[in-house]
Design a protein around this motif. Structure first.
Motif, PDB file in Angstrom:
ATOM      1  N   PHE A   1       2.861   6.806   6.319  1.00  0.00           N
ATOM      2  CA  PHE A   1       1.448   7.174   6.349  1.00  0.00           C
ATOM      3  C   PHE A   1       0.900   7.223   4.921  1.00  0.00           C
ATOM      4  N   GLN A   2      -0.199   6.512   4.704  1.00  0.00           N
ATOM      5  CA  GLN A   2      -0.955   6.632   3.468  1.00  0.00           C
ATOM      6  C   GLN A   2      -2.104   7.602   3.697  1.00  0.00           C
ATOM      7  N   HIS A   3      -2.498   8.316   2.652  1.00  0.00           N
ATOM      8  CA  HIS A   3      -3.578   9.292   2.800  1.00  0.00           C
ATOM      9  C   HIS A   3      -4.300   9.442   1.469  1.00  0.00           C
ATOM     10  N   ALA A   4      -5.639   9.579   1.544  1.00  0.00           N
ATOM     11  CA  ALA A   4      -6.455   9.753   0.338  1.00  0.00           C
ATOM     12  C   ALA A   4      -6.611  11.226  -0.019  1.00  0.00           C
ATOM     13  N   LEU A   5      -6.703  12.089   1.002  1.00  0.00           N
ATOM     14  CA  LEU A   5      -6.800  13.524   0.759  1.00  0.00           C
ATOM     15  C   LEU A   5      -5.404  14.073   0.494  1.00  0.00           C
TER      16      LEU A   5
END
Length: 215
Positions: free
Chosen positions: A121-125
């Motif tokens: 999983f990639q995430h910005a937050l």
């Protein structure tokens, strides 16, 4: 859903951990930007009395939407709703060492699924909680019961579908366990409960299940 779900959950916890020292827990706000994976074997997000992993995130001011930016679902789904607090790990196989660390962040139901196990999983937050004292299948309320604090005794009770949490001391607990129902005390013991007592050791804190009233 059975009206005895909370009592059954306490009974299962007691069966697994009675007679041994249970590691203390912690929830520390952190920022983490790296790839994360769903934890394999963690509990679901229990809908019991507000003691949910989602509620723990919100108590620390961490809200959604679902953090994951890739991969994303195609078609209709729950993304990007903040449905649950998702247990995450840096280990690609989803494993977390017993008593070790994992992360907790907002997820939708689509991403918080076994179908997404071992998916990076990639995430910005990046604002999330680092949880210590991890145990697979640990309930949110029993996690909170083992959080550090001044009260040496924690009582996790079951009332139908609801788990309750009370913090107290030895004297008040003894009075409550011996009291007539007409007496006025700062705590009330439910029909089914577990009593956690803190055991301070050099450099750490553990808990033992001291008393129980289970189905």
């Amino acid at each position: 859903m059975s009206d005895q779900i909370a009592a059954q959950a306490l009974a299962e916890f007691a069966e697994r951990y009675s007679g041994i020292h249970v590691e203390s827990t912690g929830a520390t706000p952190v920022n983490y930007a790296g790839i994360l994976y769903n934890v394999d074997g963690s509990s679901g997000d229990p809908d019991i009395g507000g003691y949910t992993w989602k509620g723990l995130l919100q108590a620390y001011g961490i809200n959604g939407p679902c953090y994951v930016t890739a991969p994303l679902p195609g078609g209709a789904s729950t993304h990007p709703q903040f449905n649950v607090g998702g247990h995450m790990t840096t280990n690609a196989d989803g494993s977390v060492q017993f008593g070790g660390y994992c992360y907790l962040m907002p997820l939708c139901s689509w991403h918080n699924s076994k179908a997404r196990d071992e998916v990076p999983f990639q995430h910005a937050l990046t604002s999330m909680l680092q949880l210590s004292g991890y145990m697979q299948g640990d309930l949110a309320a029993t996690f909170l019961a083992r959080m550090p604090g001044d009260a040496p005794v924690r009582i996790v009770g079951a009332e139908g579908k609801t788990l309750t949490l009370q913090a107290t001391d030895s004297t008040t607990l003894s009075q409550a366990m011996a009291a007539d129902v007409t007496e006025s005390l700062p705590i009330i013991l439910p029909e089914h409960y577990l009593v956690f007592r803190q055991v301070r050791e050099p450099g750490r804190m553990r808990y033992v299940i001291e008393a129980a009233s289970l189905p």
